[in-house]
Design an enzyme around this catalytic site. Structure first.
Site, PDB file in Angstrom:
ATOM      1  CG  HIS A 267      -5.027  -3.305   2.373  1.00 54.93           C
ATOM      2  ND1 HIS A 267      -5.796  -4.424   3.120  1.00 54.93           N
ATOM      3  CD2 HIS A 267      -4.946  -2.503   3.351  1.00 54.93           C
ATOM      4  CE1 HIS A 267      -5.872  -4.416   4.323  1.00 54.93           C
ATOM      5  NE2 HIS A 267      -5.379  -2.957   4.589  1.00 54.93           N
TER       6      HIS A 267
ATOM      7  CB  THR B 235      -2.892  -5.348  -9.086  1.00 50.81           C
ATOM      8  OG1 THR B 235      -1.374  -5.377  -8.596  1.00 50.81           O
ATOM      9  CG2 THR B 235      -3.072  -6.091 -10.358  1.00 50.81           C
ATOM     10  N   PRO B 236      -4.324  -4.145  -6.531  1.00 48.71           N
ATOM     11  CG  PRO B 236      -6.403  -4.810  -5.686  1.00 48.71           C
ATOM     12  CD  PRO B 236      -5.445  -4.926  -6.650  1.00 48.71           C
TER      13      PRO B 236
ATOM     14  CB  ALA C 292     -35.420 -31.236  14.434  1.00 46.69           C
TER      15      ALA C 292
ATOM     16  CB  SER D 186     -26.819 -32.755   6.413  1.00 46.04           C
ATOM     17  OG  SER D 186     -28.442 -32.813   6.455  1.00 46.04           O
TER      18      SER D 186
ATOM     19  CE  LYS E  26      -0.334  -1.088  -5.761  1.00 44.55           C
ATOM     20  NZ  LYS E  26       0.339  -0.643  -4.545  1.00 44.55           N
TER      21      LYS E  26
ATOM     22  CB  VAL F  43      -0.833  -0.088   1.291  1.00 43.96           C
ATOM     23  CG1 VAL F  43      -1.493   1.253   1.348  1.00 43.96           C
ATOM     24  CG2 VAL F  43      -1.854  -1.100   1.205  1.00 43.96           C
TER      25      VAL F  43
END
Length: 636
Positions: free
Chosen positions: A118, A115-116, A476, A546, A41, A37
């Site tokens: 962080h 591109t980032p 249940a 499930s 860039k 950061v």
């Protein structure tokens, strides 16, 4: 000749056509800028656009105005504002999305992805790097090599980018000190060697001041290398190598505009092809020869890597989307199990055994991931034991597919060795992967056809095989109702078997706990056993919480359509907790039982269950009678 700057009202068609004609035959370099950061860039890309005169007068006017109001350079042109288009990015001073920009010089065209930096947005960096030929790794001269420097370098190398530029930025803030530059290069070289990077180009720059961007700077007389643009203009891309290999063309779609024409459209990812060339379609292995190479502009005498074409074949052979047309004498491998590196890109962690969609090229198949072999610590490069993968984690895993697919190791082909993983419920991309090799077991294990079929087993028992999948919260009433249903069916002479959640954990699944990953594996194993039992012609009943829709859908997909019957035993949490026959809710509330469904682990209720039982309105006996009545209508 750089593009002249015009006012938007003065742009005329003649100038555009002249510009396009001038640049049409130039080579194209795709590259990314990455790093931590605030390493600069976006400023660097803004400077490249500005220096190459790729912004119009109205854009320049807006940049000037914005630099005075929201810029961070004291009123001077803030080049980052040309790229940081999202309001959130401007507010935070960081890049979030991947921003693609085009510019050109006299020698080459460029597409650059900002591109980032962080860590939270590492997945965006992977997106930008997946198509890049070169990566510019920026480092703030004041800070040196940081965690994200290492992470992005590792990812760039992992994703097959072989051209790396180490751009040590903000040299103006350290007085253009050569000692600072040399120290950072030495530190980076030590790390680069560990990850397998054997060479990179180090350039001292100032994105804000333009030092060593478009031309050599007088502020760094000790630097004798090229400027950044000079290096970008001359670096050799891998297009020639891709064209020299054997033909590889994944089929995107079957082009059938009328009954007289049938062609196979796709992008030639490697090699070249001419009419008359012998080709093979994989995975089927059928062979033919190329009759025509068709494009919108007319037939071609040859197509090479990077071109999108439609091939017609001399013979009518089976070929469809997802198949790959290859050189007849150089077929691809076909397998359904692989070792692969996966970069996890979702906030929802990867769960071993959970089904995902895997998309490789034009093929989409069902896939499950085993427990990771290890996770990579990008700072130390240690191989860490891991049960699952969290956001931005990088791990090596085994992957099993629903059917064999043609592939190439990622080191040989990005297009046929790189894949994405997609969540089956949300269709969100959750991971990106790189195939290493096919597992030997995928070649050595073959399906053995049995003479006595599933249908024959069921016919012998005078019934249709079914799977009744009881799902609901603990307490249940699933087991109670399922037991009553089996008793009634047994009394009617039906061939049944009941798999109960608690019972299978005494044997088959005794090694599993109650984490999300273990719950997924629990259901996967039970699903496989239930499928085998239905293959024997039985009516199988299962009583499991499930809790996740994805695993219930996985089991449904194992069976022929209509043979999976989901029975939702719908009991409100308050009612289930009130019953608490086993005292589990009490323990969970007291913190003595973790990962308990309904308390600190979610339950995803069925959305379209075939049968829904409201236990607040029906007794177990009445519920069982209703289920048996519904079932008999289907199995007799």
């Amino acid at each position: 000749m750089a593009l002249e700057v015009y006012g938007s009202s003065d742009l005329i068609e003649r100038d555009i056509e002249a510009y396009l004609e001038q640049h049409e035959n130039k080579s194209l370099l795709r590259f990314i800028t990455c790093g931590s950061v605030d390493d600069g860039k976006s400023t660097l890309i803004g400077r490249l656009l500005y220096d190459s005169k790729m912004i119009f007068e109205d854009q320049l006017a807006k940049l000037t105005a914005d630099s005075k109001t929201v810029g961070t350079q004291g009123g001077a042109l803030d080049f980052a504002l040309l790229v940081d288009g999202l309001a959130a990015e401007r507010e935070q001073g960081i890049t979030i999305d991947v921003a693609y920009r085009f510019f050109a010089t006299d020698k080459r065209k460029f597409i650059v992805a900002d591109t980032p930096g962080h860590e939270q947005y590492t997945r965006n960096m992977v997106t930008g790097a997946s198509t890049a030929d070169l990566a510019v790794i920026l480092i703030d001269a004041r800070k040196g090599v940081l965690t994200q420097t290492r992470r992005h370098s590792y990812l760039a190398h992992l994703l097959g980018i072989r051209h790396l530029v180490l751009a040590i930025n903000k040299m103006d803030l350290v007085g253009y000190d050569r000692a600072v530059f040399d120290r950072i290069v030495l530190e980076y070289r030590s790390f680069a060697t560990e990850i397998g990077v054997t060479r990179f180009k180090a350039i001292p720059i100032s994105g804000l001041g333009g030092d060593n961007i478009g031309s050599r700077s007088e502020n760094t007389p000790w630097y004798e290398g090229p400027s950044l643009v000079e290096h970008l203009e001359t670096v050799e891309v891998d297009a020639a190598a891709r064209q020299a290999g054997p033909l590889r063309m994944p089929v995107q779609w079957v082009n059938r505009p009328d009954l007289d024409f049938r062609g196979f459209a796709g992008l030639v990812s490697a090699g070249s092809v001419k009419p008359g060339d012998a080709v093979r379609v994989v995975p089927s292995g059928k062979t033919s020869s190329v009759a025509r190479i068709v494009t919108a502009g007319g037939d071609l005498d040859e197509a090479v890597a990077g071109q999108s074409v439609t091939l017609t074949l001399a013979d009518e052979i089976d070929c469809s989307r997802g198949d790959v047309i290859v050189s007849a004498d150089s077929p691809l491998e076909v397998a359904d199990q692989f070792e692969a590196t996966v970069v996890w890109m979702s906030d929802v962690k990867m769960l071993p055994g959970r089904p995902y969609w895997l998309k490789l090229g034009t093929t989409t198949v069902s896939a499950t991931i085993t427990e990771p072999k290890y996770e990579v610590n990008v700072n130390t490069l240690e191989k860490l034991a891991a049960k699952t993968l969290d956001l931005n984690a990088i791990g090596v895993v085994n992957i099993a597919l629903g059917k064999p697919i043609p592939f190439a190791p990622y080191a040989e082909s990005r297009e046929l060795g790189g894949f994405i993983l997609i969540d089956r419920m949300t269709n969100a991309t959750v991971g990106a992967g790189l195939i290493h090799f096919a597992l030997r077991r995928s070649q050595n294990i073959h399906w053995q056809t049995a003479d006595v079929t599933r249908e024959a087993h069921a016919a012998q028992k005078a019934q249709q095989a079914k799977l009744l999948w009881f799902t609901g919260l603990s307490g249940a009433g699933k087991s109670t109702i399922a037991n009553l249903v089996e008793k009634k069916l047994f009394a009617l002479g039906k061939h049944t078997f009941l798999l109960d959640g608690d019972n299978v954990r005494h044997g088959l699944n005794k090694d599993l706990g109650f984490t999300e990953a273990d719950r997924v594996e629990n259901i996967r194993r039970v699903g496989e056993v239930a499928k085998l039992m239905t293959d024997a012609g039985l009516v199988v009943l299962t009583a499991f919480i499930s809790p996740f829709r994805a695993e219930r859908q996985m089991v449904r997909a194992m069976l022929p359509e209509g043979d999976f019957i989901e029975v939702f035993v719908d009991t409100p949490l308050a009612e289930a907790e009130k019953r608490d026959v086993k005292g589990l809710y009490k323990k969970a509330r007291a913190g003595q039982l973790s990962n308990f469904t309904g308390i600190d682990s979610p339950y995803e209720a069925p959305e379209n269950a075939e049968i829904r039982i409201d236990t607040t309105q029906m007794t177990p006996e009445a519920a069982a009678d209703a289920i048996v009545e519904r079932l008999l209508a289907q199995i007799d």
